[in-house]
Write an enzyme that holds these catalytic residues in place. Structure first.
Site, PDB file in Angstrom:
ATOM      1  N   TYR A 197      52.749   8.142 -31.390  1.00 38.74           N
ATOM      2  CA  TYR A 197      52.556   7.301 -30.206  1.00 38.74           C
ATOM      3  C   TYR A 197      53.779   6.387 -30.009  1.00 38.74           C
ATOM      4  CZ  TYR A 197      49.782   5.082 -26.507  1.00 38.74           C
ATOM      5  OH  TYR A 197      49.320   4.616 -25.295  1.00 38.74           O
TER       6      TYR A 197
ATOM      7  N   LYS B  59      52.043  -0.700 -25.305  1.00 43.30           N
ATOM      8  CA  LYS B  59      50.636  -1.122 -25.188  1.00 43.30           C
ATOM      9  C   LYS B  59      50.402  -2.463 -25.898  1.00 43.30           C
ATOM     10  CE  LYS B  59      48.798   2.381 -22.824  1.00 43.30           C
ATOM     11  NZ  LYS B  59      48.537   2.213 -21.369  1.00 43.30           N
TER      12      LYS B  59
END
Ligand code: 0WE
Length: 258
Positions: free
Chosen positions: A158, A165
């Protein structure tokens, strides 16, 4: 009860019928909201045509191109909202992008340009849209964005999106602190992995989904509609005391240690 009648809701991030934003738009519509839909226009207008067809049953009263990397387009989106609607109650932010190369391999090799792109599109866009929406938003308004567990844990591959995020979740808190005095709430939903256009482009997503199905308390993944229901709740007066939060809609996966 959950009632959004008379509320004007702008939904960003619908790309196709698997988009989480599409699940949210359907549930906002079901609760009675008046919808405005934005899309990312491509040269041939193929996305515009597909999204227009998809959302037609929801009777949107606004349908606008809005590329967050294009300041003019963002400006004109909110000018149109002011002209056509006068005010805004709900802003749904479902936008993210990182270069595919930056979603595998060594995080330490992320380029400055790749880092900048991911944080520009995925993080700054929330601040940008909230700032543009603020002068139009009514008291009792609500902003909802989408996050992922990779913000707070090191999820394999990720990578730069996790940093984006993390910044997004921090931005939720700063926006909530600022907009609270106008009675505008700002929250994030941290959704579990779902097969979408974005996630399908990621190697190993099916293995991740399989893992969640083994480990999550509910022994399954979540659906776009379940995320949509949580978003409708956060946008409703039922959530009038909730702001600055990250709500996990992940079949319970986040609580597990192993
Ligand atoms: O936030 C996301 C998706 C983010 C994303 C996905 C792509 C794929 C195609 C952002 N940019 C791009 N750019 C592309 O070119 N998720 C939470 C879904 C997701 O993405 C992952 C995941 C999960 C889960 C990437 C790596 C590892 C896990």
């Amino acid at each position: 009860m959950l009632d959004l009648t008379g509320k004007n809701a702008l939904v960003t991030g619908i790309a196709n019928n698997r988009s989480i934003a599409w699940g949210i738009a359907q549930q906002l519509h079901k609760a009675g909201a008046n919808l405005g839909i934005t899309y990312l226009s491509d040269e041939k207008g193929k996305i515009e045509k597909k999204v227009a067809e998809l959302v037609r049953p929801l009777n949107p009263t606004l349908f606008l191109p809005c590329d967050v990397q294009n300041d003019e387009e963002v400006k004109s989106t909110f000018e149109t909202i002011r002209e056509k609607w006068g005010s805004l109650d709900i802003l749904i932010h479902c936008l993210a992008f990182a270069n595919k190369d930056d979603l595998s391999g060594d995080f330490s090799q992320t380029s400055r340009e790749g880092f900048r792109t991911a944080l520009d599109v995925s993080t700054y866009s929330l601040v940008q849209l909230a700032g543009a929406a603020k002068p139009l938003m009514n008291a009792g308004g609500s902003i909802v964005t989408l996050s992922y567990l990779g913000a707070v844990r090191a999820v394999p591959n990720y990578n730069v999106m996790g940093v984006a995020k993390a910044g997004l979740e921090a931005s939720v808190r700063y926006l909530a602190a600022e907009l609270g005095s106008a009675n505008i709430r700002v929250n994030a939903i941290s959704a579990g992995p779902i097969r979408t256009l974005a996630s399908s482009a990621v190697g190993g997503i099916l293995d991740m989904i399989h893992h969640v199905e083994q480990v999550a308390p509910l022994r399954r993944t979540v659906t776009q509609i379940e995320v949509g229901n949580a978003a409708a709740f956060l946008c409703s007066d039922l959530a009038s005391g909730i702001t600055g939060q990250v709500l996990y809609v992940d079949a319970g996966y986040e609580i597990m240690g192993m």
